[in-house]
Design a protein around this motif. Structure first.
Motif, PDB file in Angstrom:
ATOM      1  N   ILE A  32      17.477  45.357  54.239  1.00  0.00           N
ATOM      2  CA  ILE A  32      18.832  44.822  54.293  1.00  0.00           C
ATOM      3  C   ILE A  32      19.545  45.422  55.498  1.00  0.00           C
ATOM      4  O   ILE A  32      19.591  46.644  55.661  1.00  0.00           O
ATOM      5  CB  ILE A  32      19.617  45.131  52.999  1.00  0.00           C
ATOM      6  N   ARG A  56      15.886  50.235  54.095  1.00  0.00           N
ATOM      7  CA  ARG A  56      14.633  49.736  53.536  1.00  0.00           C
ATOM      8  C   ARG A  56      14.302  50.504  52.269  1.00  0.00           C
ATOM      9  O   ARG A  56      14.582  51.704  52.158  1.00  0.00           O
ATOM     10  CB  ARG A  56      13.490  49.898  54.543  1.00  0.00           C
ATOM     11  N   HIS A  61      11.823  45.782  50.724  1.00  0.00           N
ATOM     12  CA  HIS A  61      13.090  45.067  50.841  1.00  0.00           C
ATOM     13  C   HIS A  61      13.887  45.681  51.997  1.00  0.00           C
ATOM     14  O   HIS A  61      14.052  46.902  52.070  1.00  0.00           O
ATOM     15  CB  HIS A  61      13.889  45.168  49.541  1.00  0.00           C
ATOM     16  N   SER A  68      12.890  48.433  46.256  1.00  0.00           N
ATOM     17  CA  SER A  68      13.592  47.444  45.438  1.00  0.00           C
ATOM     18  C   SER A  68      14.984  47.208  46.000  1.00  0.00           C
ATOM     19  O   SER A  68      15.547  48.079  46.685  1.00  0.00           O
ATOM     20  CB  SER A  68      13.701  47.913  43.981  1.00  0.00           C
ATOM     21  N   THR A  69      15.523  46.034  45.704  1.00  0.00           N
ATOM     22  CA  THR A  69      16.856  45.702  46.194  1.00  0.00           C
ATOM     23  C   THR A  69      17.903  46.645  45.625  1.00  0.00           C
ATOM     24  O   THR A  69      18.839  47.065  46.324  1.00  0.00           O
ATOM     25  CB  THR A  69      17.203  44.250  45.834  1.00  0.00           C
ATOM     26  N   ASN A  72      19.194  39.902  54.592  1.00  0.00           N
ATOM     27  CA  ASN A  72      18.521  40.428  53.397  1.00  0.00           C
ATOM     28  C   ASN A  72      17.167  39.747  53.298  1.00  0.00           C
ATOM     29  O   ASN A  72      17.088  38.540  53.083  1.00  0.00           O
ATOM     30  CB  ASN A  72      19.363  40.156  52.147  1.00  0.00           C
ATOM     31  N   SER A  74      12.576  40.340  52.554  1.00  0.00           N
ATOM     32  CA  SER A  74      11.461  41.136  52.063  1.00  0.00           C
ATOM     33  C   SER A  74      10.287  40.965  53.009  1.00  0.00           C
ATOM     34  O   SER A  74      10.038  39.861  53.518  1.00  0.00           O
ATOM     35  CB  SER A  74      11.050  40.702  50.659  1.00  0.00           C
ATOM     36  N   VAL A  76      17.968  49.906  47.542  1.00  0.00           N
ATOM     37  CA  VAL A  76      18.559  49.767  48.874  1.00  0.00           C
ATOM     38  C   VAL A  76      20.076  49.653  48.772  1.00  0.00           C
ATOM     39  O   VAL A  76      20.820  50.300  49.525  1.00  0.00           O
ATOM     40  CB  VAL A  76      17.975  48.532  49.594  1.00  0.00           C
ATOM     41  N   PHE A  77      20.563  48.841  47.825  1.00  0.00           N
ATOM     42  CA  PHE A  77      22.016  48.702  47.663  1.00  0.00           C
ATOM     43  C   PHE A  77      22.659  50.036  47.274  1.00  0.00           C
ATOM     44  O   PHE A  77      23.791  50.337  47.676  1.00  0.00           O
ATOM     45  CB  PHE A  77      22.329  47.638  46.611  1.00  0.00           C
TER      46      PHE A  77
END
Length: 362
Positions: A44, A7, A42, A10-11, A31, A33, A14-15
């Motif tokens: 994932i 978590r 976000h 922003s994506t 994936n 929000s 997280v990535f």
């Protein structure tokens, strides 16, 4: 596969965390929000092959995931979806033609009866190793029985737990009357701890008075302590426990009443055979306890299929101890034995129909 949820705000963040921990080997499972306290988060979920998280050994299959899913309904829903997809992928690989004809016919029947795919697959993998193996011994391993008759339950206290309306009170009356008939000199006590069901308590008291049984009303922890202190006066004590609503759980309830310690008690979960599959899973979680020892199935004459009996034993690991059927208090309760249990599953014959030999068709 190891599954983990990341978590962040922003994506991209997280990535970056996923890549730092797992590199390029992670597979994205979801994936999305979510809104939390006015902020956008976000979330994932990824899975990584070959990295197993340590799993603590539990007493039942339901316990393996129990702690991980507490208070995380989103994870519960996603995991159920994952299991469904996995079953859909694995089931076509289950070639029943590899089994002997009798084995194949039995599995096909059980599937039509409502036995879940995970149980069928477990049976298939056991049977395919030996096409000559008889199916009943394999079935008896995944759905054991332990009859309430014959001295196989030495505990003095026997408490019946379960949701409202499943027949706990009538089962206690039947049990007490049966015990009195088999042992006329036995000192038997019936007790009601269900203070929310006045009718059930009055019925229990009424039959206790008619049958010469001792009756106790249990409303406080002190009442339970008094009964435990007086237990030497009785040979058997049957307790009618209340149905648990909301987030209440059996283990916590027993602790509040002082019954989860050294008390010589066996708790039996009473259920009907026509709830939905998800409901049985919820019941097993709510009534999970170290004192829970067996399953009692009631209202068997009202059901059109009995796959739930096999599914619940497989899921819980608990034996079936009693089978109940019909509305009367006499000749409507029988200790579970293998031939009666599997005759009910395969032939829809209630235990009262006592055939000399169990069919050899399976």
């Amino acid at each position: 596969m190891r599954v983990k949820t990341f978590r962040g705000s922003s994506t991209a963040t997280v990535f970056a965390e996923i890549k730092a921990e797992f590199g390029d080997s992670a597979v994205i499972l979801s994936n999305k929000s979510v809104e939390e306290s006015g902020r956008k988060i976000h979330e994932i979920m990824v899975g990584v092959e070959g990295q197993e998280a340590p799993v603590q050994t539990r007493s039942t299959r339901d316990d393996v995931l129990g702690d991980a899913m507490n208070n995380i309904p989103e994870w519960n829903q996603e995991w159920n979806q994952i299991k469904g997809h996995m079953m859909a992928l694995l089931k076509p690989q289950m070639n029943l033609n590899l089994l002997a004809p009798r084995q194949r016919l039995a599995l096909e029947y059980l599937e039509r009866e409502g036995v879940e795919s995970k149980v069928i697959m477990s049976l298939f993998h056991e049977l395919r190793q030996d096409p000559s193996k008889a199916i009943l011994p394999v079935l008896e391993n995944i759905a054991p029985v332990c009859s309430f008759d014959g001295g196989r339950w030495p505990q003095k206290f026997h408490a019946l737990a379960g949701p409202h309306g499943v027949g706990k009170t009538s089962t206690i009356i039947r049990l007490a009357l049966k015990e009195k008939k088999n042992n006329p000199g036995a000192r038997i006590c019936v007790a009601s701890a269900d203070q929310g069901q006045g009718k059930g308590r009055l019925v229990l008291r009424h039959y206790a008075d008619l049958s010469g049984l001792e009756f106790k009303d249990l409303a406080t922890r002190e009442d339970f302590a008094t009964l435990i202190g007086e237990s030497h006066k009785f040979d058997r004590i049957f307790i009618d426990l209340p149905g648990l609503s909301g987030n209440a759980e059996l283990e916590s309830w027993l602790a509040v009443c002082g019954l989860n310690g050294a008390c010589d008690i066996a708790v039996h979960l009473v259920m009907n055979p026509y709830f939905a599959s998800a409901q049985y899973t919820a019941f097993l979680k709510k009534y999970r306890s170290s004192k829970l020892k067996s399953l009692i199935w009631t209202k068997l004459d009202e059901s059109c299929s009995y796959g739930a009996l096999v599914n619940t034993s497989f899921e819980s690991g608990l034996p079936v101890s009693l089978l109940s059927y019909g509305s009367g208090l006499r000749n409507s309760l029988k200790g579970a034995v293998e031939k009666d249990f599997w005759r009910l599953i395969f032939k829809h014959q209630l235990p009262e129909k006592d055939e000399a030999v169990f069919a050899k068709a399976i």
